[in-house]
Design a protein around this motif. Structure first.
Motif, PDB file in Angstrom:
ATOM      1  N   GLY A 106       0.869  -1.230   0.094  1.00 58.35           N
ATOM      2  CA  GLY A 106      -0.355  -0.136  -0.209  1.00 58.35           C
ATOM      3  C   GLY A 106       0.591   1.560   0.081  1.00 58.35           C
ATOM      4  N   LEU A 107       0.652   2.791  -1.104  1.00 58.53           N
ATOM      5  CA  LEU A 107       1.396   3.387  -1.221  1.00 58.53           C
ATOM      6  C   LEU A 107       0.537   4.827  -0.743  1.00 58.53           C
ATOM      7  N   GLY A 108       0.168   5.276   0.683  1.00 56.25           N
ATOM      8  CA  GLY A 108      -0.784   6.121   1.375  1.00 56.25           C
ATOM      9  C   GLY A 108      -0.028   7.797   0.886  1.00 56.25           C
ATOM     10  N   ILE A 109      -1.064   8.485   0.783  1.00 52.19           N
ATOM     11  CA  ILE A 109      -1.146   9.578   0.926  1.00 52.19           C
ATOM     12  C   ILE A 109      -1.783   9.772   2.507  1.00 52.19           C
ATOM     13  N   GLU A 110      -0.879  11.180   2.104  1.00 57.64           N
ATOM     14  CA  GLU A 110      -1.019  12.210   3.190  1.00 57.64           C
ATOM     15  C   GLU A 110      -2.591  12.988   3.222  1.00 57.64           C
ATOM     16  N   LEU A 111      -3.974  12.694   3.511  1.00 56.40           N
ATOM     17  CA  LEU A 111      -4.880  13.568   3.380  1.00 56.40           C
ATOM     18  C   LEU A 111      -5.862  13.790   4.314  1.00 56.40           C
ATOM     19  N   PRO A 112      -6.570  15.134   4.450  1.00 52.95           N
ATOM     20  CA  PRO A 112      -7.416  15.757   5.432  1.00 52.95           C
ATOM     21  C   PRO A 112      -8.294  14.290   5.930  1.00 52.95           C
ATOM     22  N   PHE A 113      -9.007  13.571   4.938  1.00 57.02           N
ATOM     23  CA  PHE A 113     -10.266  13.706   5.326  1.00 57.02           C
ATOM     24  C   PHE A 113     -10.714  11.955   4.201  1.00 57.02           C
ATOM     25  N   GLU A 114      -9.306  11.079   4.405  1.00 51.90           N
ATOM     26  CA  GLU A 114      -8.875   9.400   4.378  1.00 51.90           C
ATOM     27  C   GLU A 114      -8.597   9.291   5.224  1.00 51.90           C
ATOM     28  N   GLN A 115      -9.112   7.525   5.686  1.00 51.41           N
ATOM     29  CA  GLN A 115      -7.407   7.237   7.132  1.00 51.41           C
ATOM     30  C   GLN A 115      -6.622   6.700   6.139  1.00 51.41           C
ATOM     31  N   GLY A 116      -6.116   5.843   7.255  1.00 52.21           N
ATOM     32  CA  GLY A 116      -4.988   5.116   6.240  1.00 52.21           C
ATOM     33  C   GLY A 116      -4.198   4.181   6.211  1.00 52.21           C
ATOM     34  N   LEU A 117      -3.197   3.349   6.146  1.00 50.79           N
ATOM     35  CA  LEU A 117      -3.586   2.105   5.821  1.00 50.79           C
ATOM     36  C   LEU A 117      -4.444   0.816   5.860  1.00 50.79           C
ATOM     37  N   ASN A 118      -5.772   0.474   4.929  1.00 47.16           N
ATOM     38  CA  ASN A 118      -6.305  -1.050   5.319  1.00 47.16           C
ATOM     39  C   ASN A 118      -5.073  -1.732   5.943  1.00 47.16           C
ATOM     40  N   GLN A 119      -5.914  -2.609   6.433  1.00 46.00           N
ATOM     41  CA  GLN A 119      -5.737  -3.892   7.603  1.00 46.00           C
ATOM     42  C   GLN A 119      -5.159  -4.629   7.035  1.00 46.00           C
ATOM     43  N   TYR A 120      -5.048  -5.366   5.572  1.00 42.25           N
ATOM     44  CA  TYR A 120      -4.195  -6.203   4.507  1.00 42.25           C
ATOM     45  C   TYR A 120      -3.369  -5.375   3.601  1.00 42.25           C
ATOM     46  N   VAL A 121      -2.705  -4.450   4.118  1.00 42.84           N
ATOM     47  CA  VAL A 121      -1.418  -3.771   3.268  1.00 42.84           C
ATOM     48  C   VAL A 121      -0.055  -4.696   4.298  1.00 42.84           C
ATOM     49  N   ASP A 122       0.540  -4.937   3.621  1.00 42.02           N
ATOM     50  CA  ASP A 122       1.452  -6.427   4.543  1.00 42.02           C
ATOM     51  C   ASP A 122       2.342  -4.929   4.440  1.00 42.02           C
ATOM     52  N   LEU A 123       3.202  -4.475   3.498  1.00 42.61           N
ATOM     53  CA  LEU A 123       3.786  -3.522   2.917  1.00 42.61           C
ATOM     54  C   LEU A 123       3.427  -1.982   2.907  1.00 42.61           C
ATOM     55  N   GLY A 124       3.902  -1.090   3.632  1.00 38.82           N
ATOM     56  CA  GLY A 124       2.874   0.066   3.897  1.00 38.82           C
ATOM     57  C   GLY A 124       4.305   1.126   3.593  1.00 38.82           C
ATOM     58  N   VAL A 125       3.485   2.086   2.585  1.00 37.70           N
ATOM     59  CA  VAL A 125       4.933   3.105   2.733  1.00 37.70           C
ATOM     60  C   VAL A 125       3.875   4.569   2.536  1.00 37.70           C
ATOM     61  N   ASN A 126       4.380   5.473   3.357  1.00 31.68           N
ATOM     62  CA  ASN A 126       2.617   6.898   3.301  1.00 31.68           C
ATOM     63  C   ASN A 126       3.923   7.501   2.567  1.00 31.68           C
ATOM     64  N   PHE A 127       3.139   8.754   2.254  1.00 31.97           N
ATOM     65  CA  PHE A 127       3.497   9.922   1.211  1.00 31.97           C
ATOM     66  C   PHE A 127       3.144  11.166   1.597  1.00 31.97           C
ATOM     67  N   ARG A 128       4.220  12.170   1.890  1.00 29.08           N
ATOM     68  CA  ARG A 128       3.332  13.500   1.362  1.00 29.08           C
ATOM     69  C   ARG A 128       2.657  14.096   0.178  1.00 29.08           C
ATOM     70  N   TYR A 129       3.760  14.097  -0.454  1.00 28.52           N
ATOM     71  CA  TYR A 129       3.561  14.533  -2.294  1.00 28.52           C
ATOM     72  C   TYR A 129       3.086  13.228  -3.200  1.00 28.52           C
ATOM     73  N   PHE A 130       1.772  13.992  -3.956  1.00 32.44           N
ATOM     74  CA  PHE A 130       1.636  13.551  -4.901  1.00 32.44           C
ATOM     75  C   PHE A 130       2.671  12.272  -5.814  1.00 32.44           C
ATOM     76  N   PHE A 131       3.362  13.451  -6.108  1.00 37.00           N
ATOM     77  CA  PHE A 131       4.031  13.119  -7.525  1.00 37.00           C
ATOM     78  C   PHE A 131       5.172  12.288  -7.221  1.00 37.00           C
ATOM     79  N   VAL A 132       5.463  11.808  -5.481  1.00 40.51           N
ATOM     80  CA  VAL A 132       6.716  10.897  -5.325  1.00 40.51           C
ATOM     81  C   VAL A 132       5.577   9.961  -5.280  1.00 40.51           C
ATOM     82  N   ARG A 133       4.534   9.481  -4.562  1.00 46.05           N
ATOM     83  CA  ARG A 133       3.680   8.513  -4.388  1.00 46.05           C
ATOM     84  C   ARG A 133       3.842   7.651  -6.037  1.00 46.05           C
TER      85      ARG A 133
END
Length: 257
Positions: free
Chosen positions: A141-168
């Motif tokens: 899961g490649l997550g993104i920092e958003l003001p209205f959505e939750q974090g990574l779902n429970q089925y992600v085994d390897l997750g990376v959270n990003f600040r910037y859309f273009f990096v993601r």
């Protein structure tokens, strides 16, 4: 009453001041002159512990954050192996046909030996991650920092959270060999058209893009054919970059060929 300073003395004072105040300042690759000269030196500002902290909100500091996101993302995904990105709406409800299709696609991709890479959120993304997880595959899961959505779902085994859309987005493209696009909204359309543009302009090696759900995508495809291609804004061959199917096995076969 004090006399006015002689003209020559004023010139001498100005010259003396010019000697004391630098007219050119070299800060690494940057040259500053005249009114752009900054007080102090780079080392001085680095070692000053009581100075202002607003520098962390300035563009040069953001570049370091961007660099760190690339380093973290590349480091985490470098050994994932061949992967397929699955895009789709975060608003897809569990129990819906679209959610079931996402689970089936994620499971089939994992069974075919591919890592499943999603945006890490709920809905269709969760469904694809769930299918990969239940099949014992690699669920990313490649997550993104958003003001209205939750974090990574429970089925992600390897997750990376990003600040910037273009990096993601760079990580999606770099570590995927194809895209499966389930019905979705603005974010899904953004990812779809960016992928098509990269393939069309040959910025990336040609790889398949599969749209799952012919009824959902029919209106968009008709408009692309009749209006966009019809007015010569794209070549008819560009539309051949998109494959449409309602069959899970066909979707997996198309995207992994």
């Amino acid at each position: 009453m004090a006399r006015d300073q002689p003209e020559g003395a004023r010139h001498m004072t100005s010259a003396a001041e010019q000697e004391q105040e630098p007219q050119e300042q070299r800060l690494g690759a940057v040259v500053r002159r005249r009114g752009q000269v900054q007080p102090g030196t780079t080392d001085q500002r680095l070692l000053e512990s009581t100075g202002p902290s607003d520098f962390i909100h300035r563009d040069p500091w953001r570049v370091m954050r961007i660099q760190s996101e690339f380093v973290e993302g590349f480091g985490a995904l470098a050994e994932v192996g061949p992967g397929i990105s699955v895009f789709g709406s975060a608003r897809t409800h569990e129990g819906s046909p679209e959610y079931a299709a996402g689970v089936a696609i994620g499971r089939a991709l994992a069974e075919a030996g591919f890592a499943v890479i999603t945006g890490g959120g709920p809905g269709a993304m969760e469904a694809a991650n769930r299918g990969a997880y239940e099949a014992g595959g690699t669920s990313v899961g490649l997550g993104i920092e958003l003001p209205f959505e939750q974090g990574l779902n429970q089925y992600v085994d390897l997750g990376v959270n990003f600040r910037y859309f273009f990096v993601r987005k760079t990580c999606f493209v770099k570590y995927s060999q194809g895209f499966v696009v389930l019905p979705g909204g603005m974010g899904t359309l953004d990812e779809l058209f960016e992928a098509v543009t990269l393939v069309q302009t040959r910025k990336v090696t040609r790889f398949p893009i599969v749209l799952y759900g012919s009824e959902y995508w029919a209106g968009l495809l008709d408009w692309l054919k009749s209006t966009v291609a019809g007015e010569g804004k794209v070549a008819p061959a560009d539309l051949e970059l998109l494959h449409v199917t309602d069959d899970v096995d066909e979707a997996v076969a198309l995207v992994t060929k």
